[in-house]
Design a protein around this motif. Sequence first.
Motif, mmCIF file in Angstrom:
data_model
loop_
_atom_site.group_PDB
_atom_site.id
_atom_site.type_symbol
_atom_site.label_atom_id
_atom_site.label_comp_id
_atom_site.label_asym_id
_atom_site.label_seq_id
_atom_site.Cartn_x
_atom_site.Cartn_y
_atom_site.Cartn_z
ATOM 1 N N ASN A 106 0.842 -1.197 0.000
ATOM 2 C CA ASN A 106 0.000 0.000 0.000
ATOM 3 C C ASN A 106 0.878 1.249 0.000
ATOM 4 N N PHE A 107 1.115 1.785 -1.184
ATOM 5 C CA PHE A 107 1.979 2.963 -1.316
ATOM 6 C C PHE A 107 1.387 3.844 -2.405
ATOM 7 N N SER A 108 1.144 5.097 -2.087
ATOM 8 C CA SER A 108 0.445 5.984 -3.023
ATOM 9 C C SER A 108 1.346 6.409 -4.182
ATOM 10 N N ASN A 109 0.721 6.805 -5.273
ATOM 11 C CA ASN A 109 1.471 7.337 -6.419
ATOM 12 C C ASN A 109 2.225 8.603 -6.032
ATOM 13 N N GLU A 110 1.632 9.372 -5.127
ATOM 14 C CA GLU A 110 2.290 10.598 -4.660
ATOM 15 C C GLU A 110 3.600 10.273 -3.943
ATOM 16 N N SER A 111 3.587 9.224 -3.121
ATOM 17 C CA SER A 111 4.799 8.829 -2.399
ATOM 18 C C SER A 111 5.855 8.283 -3.360
ATOM 19 N N ILE A 112 5.420 7.536 -4.365
ATOM 20 C CA ILE A 112 6.361 7.040 -5.376
ATOM 21 C C ILE A 112 6.992 8.209 -6.124
ATOM 22 N N PHE A 113 6.185 9.217 -6.450
ATOM 23 C CA PHE A 113 6.712 10.403 -7.129
ATOM 24 C C PHE A 113 7.765 11.096 -6.258
ATOM 25 N N LYS A 114 7.515 11.173 -4.952
ATOM 26 C CA LYS A 114 8.479 11.795 -4.034
ATOM 27 C C LYS A 114 9.802 11.033 -4.040
#
Length: 228
Positions: A106-114
């Motif tokens: 469970n990891f958001s696209n926003e966190s991956i972008f960061k």
Amino acid sequence: MLNMVSIKRKNNYTSRDYVYESLKENIISLKLKPGTNISEKEISELLQVSRTPVREAFLKLAQEELLAIYPQRGTFVTLIDLQHVEETRFIREHLERATVREACKNFSNESIFKLEENLALQKICVEEKNYTKLFKLDEDFHYTIVSGCDKKLIWSVIQQMNNHLNRIRILRLADNFNWDLILSQHENIISAIKDKNQDLADRVMEEHLKELIFEQESLKKKYENLFK
């Protein structure tokens, strides 16, 4: 004259906070090298504060094992303790391996972008050979994984015991360690999270956080005066 880098004083800082953060930043970054003798008078004049907040900051840093206060002898930046380093590294490895497995679930696209944005900045640091900035980005990279899993308490636990470990990490980067390997491992961690591959993410994180084991003794031999 002490070789200290000044930090910006935040509006909400008390004098003690300012002295504490200034000293801690300089100790962790090795601007104040292990074994350095510092005095309340010298620090109060350098930071333009009274001696009371300096004394309070000294006591707090002594509790964190970054300063050693000896009555009648003086106050010294502590030497790097490899036993402490290894215990912290071991705890951090197991906490972060568990966390990166959670990130794969469970990891958001926003966190991956960061993470990807952070990695791009790391590559610039490698080109510029800026190890202090690379260290901070490395910390931010790992924090992003932990916070992205909503496990911020884990990061607080890690930070409470990280002082000796962080100093040897800075020393390793300054000693021209293979920075490309760090970037490659970070890139592989991102890929594993995106692919939701828990086993791969776990394995890469383990390898990443075990690299320091192989560097400790060689660094101690090269910089013997910095170690306990």
